[in-house]
Design an enzyme around this catalytic site. Structure first.
Site, PDB file in Angstrom:
ATOM      1  N   GLU A 192     -13.739   5.561  -0.055  1.00  0.00           N
ATOM      2  CA  GLU A 192     -14.540   4.623   0.815  1.00  0.00           C
ATOM      3  C   GLU A 192     -15.279   5.334   2.034  1.00  0.00           C
ATOM      4  O   GLU A 192     -14.619   5.614   2.858  1.00  0.00           O
ATOM      5  CB  GLU A 192     -13.704   3.551   1.314  1.00  0.00           C
ATOM      6  CG  GLU A 192     -13.040   2.539   0.486  1.00  0.00           C
ATOM      7  CD  GLU A 192     -12.003   1.559   0.546  1.00  0.00           C
ATOM      8  OE1 GLU A 192     -12.310   0.530   1.272  1.00  0.00           O
ATOM      9  OE2 GLU A 192     -10.752   1.815   0.627  1.00  0.00           O
ATOM     10  N   GLU A 221      -8.917   9.227   5.926  1.00  0.00           N
ATOM     11  CA  GLU A 221      -9.355   7.701   5.670  1.00  0.00           C
ATOM     12  C   GLU A 221     -10.408   7.397   4.457  1.00  0.00           C
ATOM     13  O   GLU A 221     -10.448   6.439   3.791  1.00  0.00           O
ATOM     14  CB  GLU A 221      -9.834   6.937   6.741  1.00  0.00           C
ATOM     15  CG  GLU A 221      -8.681   6.700   7.848  1.00  0.00           C
ATOM     16  CD  GLU A 221      -7.701   5.841   7.421  1.00  0.00           C
ATOM     17  OE1 GLU A 221      -8.054   4.513   7.262  1.00  0.00           O
ATOM     18  OE2 GLU A 221      -6.831   6.245   7.336  1.00  0.00           O
ATOM     19  N   GLU A 281       0.845  -1.051  -0.114  1.00  0.00           N
ATOM     20  CA  GLU A 281      -0.056  -0.239   0.026  1.00  0.00           C
ATOM     21  C   GLU A 281       0.941   1.299   0.068  1.00  0.00           C
ATOM     22  O   GLU A 281       1.907   1.270   0.812  1.00  0.00           O
ATOM     23  CB  GLU A 281      -0.850   0.034   1.264  1.00  0.00           C
ATOM     24  CG  GLU A 281      -2.029  -0.840   1.547  1.00  0.00           C
ATOM     25  CD  GLU A 281      -2.835  -0.541   2.840  1.00  0.00           C
ATOM     26  OE1 GLU A 281      -2.692   0.585   3.478  1.00  0.00           O
ATOM     27  OE2 GLU A 281      -3.409  -1.485   3.085  1.00  0.00           O
ATOM     28  N   LYS A 299     -15.165   4.270   6.119  1.00  0.00           N
ATOM     29  CA  LYS A 299     -14.047   4.515   6.816  1.00  0.00           C
ATOM     30  C   LYS A 299     -14.181   5.705   7.531  1.00  0.00           C
ATOM     31  O   LYS A 299     -15.186   6.318   7.383  1.00  0.00           O
ATOM     32  CB  LYS A 299     -12.891   4.496   5.986  1.00  0.00           C
ATOM     33  CG  LYS A 299     -12.502   3.207   5.154  1.00  0.00           C
ATOM     34  CD  LYS A 299     -11.029   3.118   4.943  1.00  0.00           C
ATOM     35  CE  LYS A 299     -10.767   1.713   4.703  1.00  0.00           C
ATOM     36  NZ  LYS A 299      -9.260   1.538   4.434  1.00  0.00           N
TER      37      LYS A 299
END
Length: 335
Positions: free
Chosen positions: A308, A316, A260, A311
């Site tokens: 997303e 985040e 990542e 999250k």
């Protein structure tokens, strides 16, 4: 991504020292397919988005049935995760590992599996399950005739207690306790260590201590001199720090895969689409060359495919290359 200990890690470090499996190739630049959202497109549509953007590698955090059915036969290589919540079962029972492999690997014979990542940023008492779970999954794959699929785990950059200069790098005390057996397993089986590396977090959690250009790949010259080697970006510094720390604990010769990395486009300090584009485009161009001490392509996975919404609010939710409606957050090229 795990955030525990990141701030303290960098504060300490600064004080201490300011896909069937596919062959390794310079094209091994992929994107993580995170699913912590309730508004994402269907998996078949997402796989089409990977193909249309020339993204040839995918990281899945769990063996999602829809994603695996959709990616089969495409030639896109896949890292699939055995999630943290199954580690204890996999560690305790070879039969459980065989069942997991049967249900999640053998059941998808047209998927180009590259690695199984046993756990992601495992911490605390659960780390005692890492090496045994990896051993059992490795044995299960071998018994199924799938030994070409390497077994590894993905660790947080926070396990580095010291990261700069790279030659001084060392794991935290907690990490030293479990990384020895993990690295011995990886060395014996020829598998890489996967590491989640985020220059953004080092920069954002240490205000004023790290130059933004050093984090963004835009520094004009050497920022950290380490013996004969000059480092112009924090990404290279951290990758080579992992190599040094690994070598201290039985991991000489184990390659690093960056599982990542990325830069958020909103929700935090200097988290803008412009900076995210600069980081990720420079990253894609840079990893084909490698680090000062390890020239050659670095297999790397950008986090993440989508923003997303389930999250934690803030940065985040804003790591995506695309919005859930499949529009680019910012333009980027994988070619």
């Amino acid at each position: 991504m795990a955030r525990q200990g990141v701030a303290s890690m960098f504060a300490m470090a600064l004080l201490l020292g300011v896909f069937a499996s596919v062959p390794q190739s310079v094209e091994a630049i992929g994107v993580c397919y995170g699913m912590s959202a309730n508004n994402l497109p269907a998996a078949s549509t997402v796989v089409g988005l990977y193909k249309s953007n020339g993204i040839n590698s995918m990281r899945l955090y769990a063996p999602d049935q829809g994603a695996l059915q959709s990616v089969g036969g495409t030639g896109i290589s896949v890292i699939v995760g055995a999630p943290n919540d199954v580690l204890s079962n996999l560690a305790a029972s070879p039969a459980a590992a065989a069942s997991w492999v049967r249900n999640n690997i053998q059941a998808y014979p047209t998927v180009s599996f590259r690695y199984v990542s046993v756990g992601n940023e495992v911490a605390g008492g659960a780390t005692q399950n890492l090496a045994p779970a990896m051993e059992n999954v490795h044995s299960a794959l071998a018994a199924a005739g799938l030994g070409h699929i390497k077994v590894t785990t993905s660790v947080s950059q926070a396990i580095l207690g010291v990261f700069s200069p790279p030659s001084a790098a060392e794991f935290t005390g907690e990490a030293q306790a479990f990384m020895g057996p993990v690295l011995q397993f990886l060395a014996r089986t020829g598998a890489p260590l996967m590491a989640n590396i985020y220059p953004y977090l080092a920069y954002a959690y240490s205000p004023g201590a790290i130059d933004k250009n050093y984090a963004l790949f835009t520094a004009s010259g050497t920022v950290v001199q380490d013996g004969a080697y000059g480092y112009q970006n924090l990404f290279d510094t951290t990758v080579d720090a992992f190599y040094f720390a690994m070598a201290r604990h039985g991991g000489s010769g184990v390659p690093v895969v960056v599982s990542e990395t990325g830069w958020p486009s909103g929700g935090g300090m200097d988290a803008t689409p412009a900076n995210a584009r600069i980081y990720n485009q420079n990253l894609i161009n840079h990893v084909r060359r490698g680090t000062p001490r390890h020239p050659g392509a670095i297999e790397t996975y950008v986090f993440s495919m989508f923003n997303e919404n389930q999250k934690e609010s803030g940065v985040e939710q804003n790591w995506g290359l695309f919005y859930p409606n499949m529009q680019h957050v910012y333009p980027i090229s994988f070619n």
